[in-house]
Design an enzyme around this catalytic site. Structure first.
Site, PDB file in Angstrom:
ATOM      1  N   CYS A 145       0.947  -1.285  -0.087  1.00  0.00           N
ATOM      2  CA  CYS A 145       0.145   0.010   0.007  1.00  0.00           C
ATOM      3  C   CYS A 145       0.879   1.455   0.091  1.00  0.00           C
ATOM      4  CB  CYS A 145      -0.904   0.031   1.189  1.00  0.00           C
ATOM      5  SG  CYS A 145      -0.348  -0.208   2.759  1.00  0.00           S
ATOM      6  N   HIS A 190      -2.267   7.325   3.286  1.00  0.00           N
ATOM      7  CA  HIS A 190      -0.944   7.289   3.544  1.00  0.00           C
ATOM      8  C   HIS A 190      -0.081   8.600   2.658  1.00  0.00           C
ATOM      9  CE1 HIS A 190      -0.859   3.523   5.189  1.00  0.00           C
ATOM     10  NE2 HIS A 190      -0.255   2.545   4.331  1.00  0.00           N
TER      11      HIS A 190
END
Lengths: 344, 344, 344, 344
Positions: free
Chosen positions: C149, C241
């Site tokens: 990710c 993120h």
């Protein structure tokens, strides 16, 4: 003075760690043993513990070898119990049978008829239950407990209000994360959130104050004739339980009456005693957990926003450090009181 | 159907932004004007606003030129007011005099005798106060208000309980940051903390429900004969007020009575109405602000942990979205009700 | 068009839940089976799952009965794998052998020579590895994977920079809590804190981009001739993120060159494709996870603060939704590309 | 020993408060005056300050009457400046002209050619610039500054690496909220979020280390021949800046070389000096701001995760307390060094 030798049972958990921190350099107590579950036995404490307190592990404790939860393996006068309630149920009895003074933070025996549930400033006379317990159980030692971390905070403030005719209490708690231990509450569950439920908490918070504020009639505790109703909530705060309290009396009571009453609760002057048991703040926005939880090294209770709520009622906010005054510090203060009264 | 033209007064603040978001693509209302303080006049909205909602600024609104807070400059049928109370006091009167329907989220006029304080599902008949207001004040338009964001949540749940003999209510709120606007609460003040004080809040929370639940006697609102006591606290949550509520009745009431009563509060079927006004959750740990605040696009109230508290008393947790059901959505729902009743 | 039948392996975890949410109402895929570990088999999904997404469980999925992780029990064309890497290692092979197209979010096979590691907009030609894989392994089905990710976010931005002479990349990540699953990171560990370590993460983040940006030479992927160095950190953010990226080139490169290059990465127009693959924001303080993570329904990458850093170097900030573009959405987009190319 | 009399300029802000806390009971310095902006003059400090430190206001300071920012009103040897840069520009000159030693935390004069920018353990010889400054400016006093709070942390770690052939540094900061003062960052802006921008920060962080690590050639500082590139980000942490650092050398360097080098930076033994300037932690997940910021009473720098990054490069994490080592403590340490060298 010779120091009492003390052991910590359940030494690696959050409350166990707090015991070890608070017992480091204690003037009356000397840490002599750390006990934990089977898989840790034989290893050094500093290897095994996932230490979560920002101050370092006291050196002496860090080098200790972990012992099993068995009385014959432990050399100590007092066993401080930070065990989970399920395990405490069995282990604390074994230690008491074996002659230890067990000062327990577990909930297992708090409501047993012959077990003192203590806050030294509130009900020191309940230590007389020790005699009853010894008679009943014929153990060489005995068990003394301290209350649930949420119950203890506001119960301390209720004690001086009993004489004013207290009848009914409602309390809404906003409880810190450390109360759930480690790992405890997942960050995904509590970030940007409130969880309005803590398993088993409201029951303890409603029941324990009645015993704490009750009267010892020579053989047992007669519960205080008040009603407590609680709503317990978890909030994203590290340490410090905040509690909104409504108190209702059988007659008119004013804000200054309540403040005066709080002032009557005096320090016991024990090593862990705070200088002020209850600190009353008059600012409009205190107490706050981050600003006030460390008062009296975590042993003071801070009260604020005391305000009238109709003729016979007053409401206020209470705050205290849940792992100090609400757990490890509470057990240690109990032990200090027993030591002073030569019960150990 | 021709759409009503609507203006937003105080368009750049947090509530103003929420108005603009909720009014975008509204089936009955068409945004025609954005008004703000003098220094912003003449600039385009998207240049001036510090947009804080994660969805983008609706294009149409972004390109509007900001107008002054003066009735003659504004072309609209309805003026939604997101003004601070101090400014609202003057400006809303000017707009009402000039013939606007003012649907206000400000607290300035909520408790005025001839101003409706409305929750459409709770007291639609209070709109009859508009006639009284027009007679008294001889304005061409009129002012209608919605309640404080904390008051509205639990008051919605109290309405169906009135018939069960409700007498006394205590409420401890855990309020979201967005309730304080922007910049609002400094992060240094609330990180790892609870602030047990919100200026002016408890007064509103104790007073407004009595009007909301009161009866219109032909000329004014007779306050409901109940007592509400509040303790208000700020917690580190972005949106969604959580409230612990104790209700006391004049006779025995059970948990299922309360749940049944909640079910009687029906949706009004207006464009902004939620399908379910009150959602009852039976999980042990709900409602939670992050999980439940967006129910019914922020217009549903979620209730959980309904539990008995002695014979005549029940306690539960209420949650609602404070900037939607508690502010902009509340004003828009009021306007929809007035539109449906041909009061605009 | 007949819909492909799809199963989710590891359906109760965080990524499994996201799969189920994203597959609800999918135009090409129809959820036909949910598989999980042995102890859940036979129970209904809604009973078993600890659902952590604020939107409710899609009804259809909620009522499904959990199946075991065994190919013969599953009726589906595609198996989406949200399994932990250790289990994926065994189970995914069994499904591929049994003829399933396995679209996996697990790291187990990402770096295998004959397994495509895919970002549809970046390296669609790598799907040719499927032929190699089938030849090598003689399975009836095959495995296709999506990247880590954290790796996926900035790798998407690197693709259009390769032509500008990219040589060296440094990336400091500030990763969301949901990346660690549930319960994942304890709140006590991350409140008022940063944890500058995520096990195994930096290795993946440094290695995977080289394969993703590599060239297929007819039989294998020749890694891109660049170096990536990562420093990975956990911060108290729920989703999204954030990554600070330094890029160094073999010649002079300007900010506008980089912005122009980002614009060349076009949407593939698949059902889950975002309209804009990379969104460039010119405000001085964007992207921010809470404000930008949901762009393109979580499938867009937002880039900002693109700034010169010496003659041959540019630095910028990248943000993407870690459980959508970085996990479940990535696998689904891979499957959509395969469906479009008639590989399923 | 007679104590030096010291004043704090800008006493009510966050850094001003930290000065007052750190100067309480200082062995060499005695607080003699608190100066602030005009509107506060004449009032007592404890009335005026919005005290944000959890420990109480030192009593002596609380009772002081606030004085204006005018040299002739202030009786002190040293003036510690916590002024905003704009005001510092004017006021600090006036104090220096009037004969005060100005130890400033403001950025106003840091990069002036004849003003020492100091970290006592790093560049004590730069104090020789005082002579140059006095010659140039013909003031009776002089100004000495400490660096930006983010720059100081990693610059301390760079000093011992210079001898290893350091050439290039990249740093990604995750900065605490207290760095923005009070009210500073709104909670709505940073909850569940990262803000990847701090105005003016990257410029300081890239520029100041070159002066700090530069050589005094008898008349000025020759900047160190290295390049620093920074990316600065705000995270939801109260105190403690975390920094991910990449260092590149002109030859091969190993992890143990770097650790050995860090060990060469010795404490100066001044009252505010930490016992260890740099603490190296070998756990895989340290340093962390909440656990490590108070090391050495906030004056130690903690370094961890030191790892190889290619042949000539090493990366690691640095942490320090931004309002102590990064602000008030830095100024006080500068003054202690000057006192020891008889420059006051």
């Amino acid at each position: 003075m010779r120091k009492y030798k003390v052991a910590v049972l359940g030494a690696t958990g959050m409350v166990g760690q707090k015991f070890i921190q608070l017992l480091s350099d204690h003037p009356w107590f000397k840490l002599s043993a750390l006990a934990a579950s089977e898989r840790r036995v034989g290893k050094s404490y500093c290897e095994e513990v996932e230490w979560k307190i920002s101050a370092d592990i006291p050196e002496e404790a860090g080098e200790m070898t972990m012992l099993p939860l068995e009385p014959r393996e432990i050399d100590a006068d007092i066993a401080f119990s930070a065990l989970p309630s399920g395990i405490a149920k069995k282990v604390e009895i074994e230690f008491a049978k074996a002659g230890f003074v067990v000062a327990s933070n577990a909930s297992a025996f708090r409501m047993e008829k012959d077990v003192p549930l203590m806050i030294p400033e509130v009900n020191p006379e309940h230590l007389q239950l020790i005699e009853v317990q010894k008679r009943n159980r014929r153990w060489d030692g005995f068990i003394v407990t301290n209350p649930n971390c949420t119950a203890i905070m506001f119960t301390i403030t209720l004690k001086p209000l009993l004489n004013l005719g207290l009848e009914d209490v409602k309390v809404a708690s906003m409880q810190a994360l450390s109360g759930a231990g480690f790992p405890g509450v997942p960050s995904l569950a509590i970030t940007d959130n409130v969880i309005p439920f803590i398993r088993g908490e409201e029951e303890k918070v409603e029941e324990e104050p009645l015993k704490l504020l009750g009267e010892f009639n020579g053989s047992e505790i007669v519960p205080a004739p008040i009603k407590v109703s609680a709503s317990c909530h978890r909030v994203p705060v590290i340490d410090g339980h905040t509690e909104a309290v409504w108190t209702q009396f059988n007659g008119e009571v004013g804000v200054e009456d309540v403040i005066d009453a709080f002032g009557t609760l005096k320090t016991l002057g024990l090593p862990t005693s705070p200088e002020k048991v209850i600190i009353v703040r008059r600012e409009e926005d205190r107490p706050q957990p981050r600003l006030d939880r460390d008062e009296g090294k975590g042993m003071s209770i801070t009260v604020g926003r005391i305000r009238k709520d109709g003729k016979n009622s007053v409401k206020y906010i209470v705050l205290g450090h849940n792992t100090v005054r609400g757990a490890a510090g509470a057990s240690i203060l109990n032990a200090e009181l027993m030591a002073k009264q030569k019960l150990i």
